[in-house]
Design an enzyme around this catalytic site. Structure first.
Site, PDB file in Angstrom:
ATOM      1  N   GLU A   1      -5.274  -8.393  -0.657  1.00 64.49           N
ATOM      2  CA  GLU A   1      -6.055  -8.133   0.549  1.00 64.49           C
ATOM      3  C   GLU A   1      -7.475  -7.799   0.133  1.00 64.49           C
ATOM      4  OE1 GLU A   1      -4.651  -5.217   3.344  1.00 64.49           O
ATOM      5  OE2 GLU A   1      -2.556  -5.821   3.108  1.00 64.49           O
TER       6      GLU A   1
ATOM      7  N   GLU B   1       0.805  -1.228   0.000  1.00 65.68           N
ATOM      8  CA  GLU B   1       0.000   0.000   0.000  1.00 65.68           C
ATOM      9  C   GLU B   1       0.841   1.282   0.000  1.00 65.68           C
ATOM     10  OE1 GLU B   1      -3.064  -0.452   3.001  1.00 65.68           O
ATOM     11  OE2 GLU B   1      -4.079  -1.961   1.777  1.00 65.68           O
TER      12      GLU B   1
END
Length: 598
Positions: A375, A258
């Site tokens: 995810e 991320e």
């Protein structure tokens, strides 16, 4: 609603009215009728209310009166408003009838091909160091047995608590992979492969001291990109020497996590990340060009076109795209759940991101890249009680069904509440991400994957949008079906609502019709998840929500929520090859039928 109290020899016109303000409209036939039905008195009718662009609610109260007419009767219904107009439109069931049945028709001889098992290709875990714990390993072994996850992805492989990198007093790198070896040896011993997330930054290699989480993952770029490249090359070579190149060819190497959440997970810019990606990809490929590397591992399905474009223009290798999506309406990073998350009402939440990512790849210069959502979950915080709720089981299945073939893997975040981003947790159920809680108690969500793993290898044709039908080579047939109903009231967040005991409400019955079966005797196994059925959290609430569970309480919760069939019965299929059965289903129920040939 039964109309049998009327004259059975006459036909009636039923008008149904609604008013979202809560005003009694029984005296106001000037209001526009939502539904008009022509029925006979002996009939029963389903009152089904809908409105474009808004969410459903369940009718709690209604008033009616009968106005005599020449040949018909006008029923005026006043619907007492529940919660808010934004939740208007749910099926209102007063009495079940043949006309309101949901029918799932499956022909054993009509298949669509091999079942896509992207749902069990990968699962997430918190961080690498947690994988050295005995209880973590015990839980993963159980999850492998029940759910058959193929890969596992986790943060923190290169953080200081894994003792991977340091430098001597002259600045020369020193490498050690003892902790990683213990972890990866265990994973491979239970036939789980690593989906290698390369991060975070070892402190001796970091350009700054910014960290994230209780366990202090360093999120700054390397102070020396060449030293980073050397570390990745050395680590990849170590994997090759220890496990063999044929094994490592099956792995995935993902660069960072991320990086678009700055400064949370990455203090650099997008350009800095792409530089890191280039150095990392070339290091991995220098050991073996067949090894798979990719990224950008972004939150919110971001940077996909930019990453592909960068790699294409700069001749940087990339084998797959990875990114993330969560089913809440706002935000990205909140390890304590303090912001108050709200489950998205959008039917396309999560799945819309996945489908769009696939479109972005298909329209790029590299249209054949694999797509891995490394995810995904209903919520991005490990303090969201939706994760513990029985509602999550149907939610997971609904999202996976919607994704279809768009992704190569959908890695649920995560398999266990042994997860310490906010630090060790003090309550047995705290809204953690896990499919199991810290003590290894299976949550309702666990059984989504357990049931999926019980499906056969061939998918059968099926037009129902909330079910999967499969068959096995031995003549068995499986039907997995569910109801996902959004029940979160307006102006209420997950932390306020899903902590409660939430009884489910009836929905229309489901009729499963199977054809093309081989004549003979079968054993029908019926599995279920729903309110108070494989619903450990509601059972925990019934215990009084103890802050600590005794050994006896843990064992009781595990025994009651073990996923065994709720019923079995012997079924005889005649020469016509047909079998059907009706099921009463409530909101957010999940059923699995396994018809086993004897």
């Amino acid at each position: 609603m039964s109309l049998s109290f009327l004259d059975k020899n006459k036909t009636y016109e039923v008008h149904i009215y609604a008013d979202a303000t809560g005003t009694d409209q029984t005296q106001n036939p000037g209001l526009v009728a939502i539904i008009k039905k022509i029925v006979k008195a002996p009939d029963s009718i389903l009152l089904q209310l809908s409105a474009a662009g808004v969410q459903p609610f369940v009718l709690r109260n209604y008033n009616y009166k009968i106005n005599k007419m020449k040949k018909n009767c006008l029923l005026l219904f006043s619907l007492l408003y529940l919660n808010s107009v934004a939740t208007f439109g749910q099926n209102i069931k007063v009495k079940k009838t043949a006309s309101n049945e949901r029918i799932i028709k499956v022909d054993y001889n009509k298949s669509t091909g091999a079942l896509n098992t992207m749902f069990k290709e990968c699962v997430g875990a918190g961080r690498a160091n947690e994988g050295l714990r005995a209880d973590w390993q015990q839980q993963l072994t159980l999850a492998k047995k029940d759910c058959d996850f193929k890969y596992i992805r986790m943060h923190g492989l290169l953080t200081d608590d894994m003792a991977v990198y340091t430098e001597d007093n002259k600045g020369n790198p020193e490498y050690s992979y003892q902790y990683i070896d213990v972890l990866y040896d265990f994973l491979l011993s239970i036939n789980v492969k690593p989906f290698v997330e390369l991060g975070f930054m070892p402190s001796r290699l970091a350009s700054g001291d910014r960290t994230i989480f209780w366990w202090r993952g360093n999120v700054t770029p390397p102070k020396d990109y060449k030293k980073w490249e050397d570390l990745i090359r050395n680590l990849t070579q170590h994997f090759t020497e220890r496990y063999g190149e044929e094994e490592v060819k099956t792995w995935y190497f993902e660069v960072w996590n991320e990086p678009n959440l700055s400064p949370g997970f990455w203090t650099g810019t997008q350009a800095d990340y792409l530089k890191l990606y280039e150095y990392t990809a070339k290091a991995v490929k220098s050991v073996n060009p067949a090894y798979k590397v990719g990224g950008p591992a972004t939150a919110g399905a971001a940077w996909v076109p930019e990453t592909i474009d960068f790699c294409s223009k700069n001749n940087v290798p990339i084998d797959f795209i990875s990114t993330h999506s969560y089913g809440v309406g706002q935000g990205f990073l909140d390890e304590f759940g303090g912001s108050g998350t709200v489950l998205s009402k959008e039917a396309s939440s999560v799945s819309g991101d996945v489908i769009n990512s696939r479109k972005q790849i298909s329209s790029s210069d590299k249209p054949n890249l694999e797509l891995h959502y490394t995810e995904w979950s209903s919520s991005y915080t490990p303090a969201d009680p939706f994760h513990d709720s029985y509602h999550s089981a149907a939610y997971i299945l609904q999202k996976l069904k919607q994704v279809g073939n768009a992704a190569n893997s959908m890695s649920y975040w995560v398999f266990t509440d042994i997860f310490e981003e906010p630090g060790p947790r003090f309550a047995p159920f705290h809204g953690g991400f896990g499919l199991m809680n810290t003590q290894g108690i299976k949550k309702a969500a666990y059984f989504s994957y357990d049931f999926l793993n019980k499906l056969g290898t061939t998918e059968l044709q099926n037009t129902d949008s909330s079910s999967l039908a499969t068959k096995s080579k031995n003549g068995n047939i499986q039907v997995l079906f569910w109801d996902f109903t959004y029940t979160l009231p307006a102006r209420t967040n997950n932390q306020q609502y899903y902590i409660k005991d939430l009884p489910s409400k009836p929905k229309a019955s489901v009729k499963v019709e199977l054809t093309g079966l081989e004549k003979g005797i079968y054993n029908l196994e019926i599995y279920k998840v729903g309110y108070k059925v494989n619903d450990a959290y509601t059972d925990y609430l019934a215990m009084g929500k103890p802050s600590q569970l005794t050994r006896q309480q843990v064992n009781a919760l595990k025994e009651k929520n073990n996923g065994d069939p709720i019923a079995t019965e012997i079924v005889t299929v005649g020469s016509d090859g047909n079998y059907s059965k009706n099921f009463d289903i409530n909101e957010n129920d999940v059923f699995l039928l396994n018809l086993v040939k004897l």
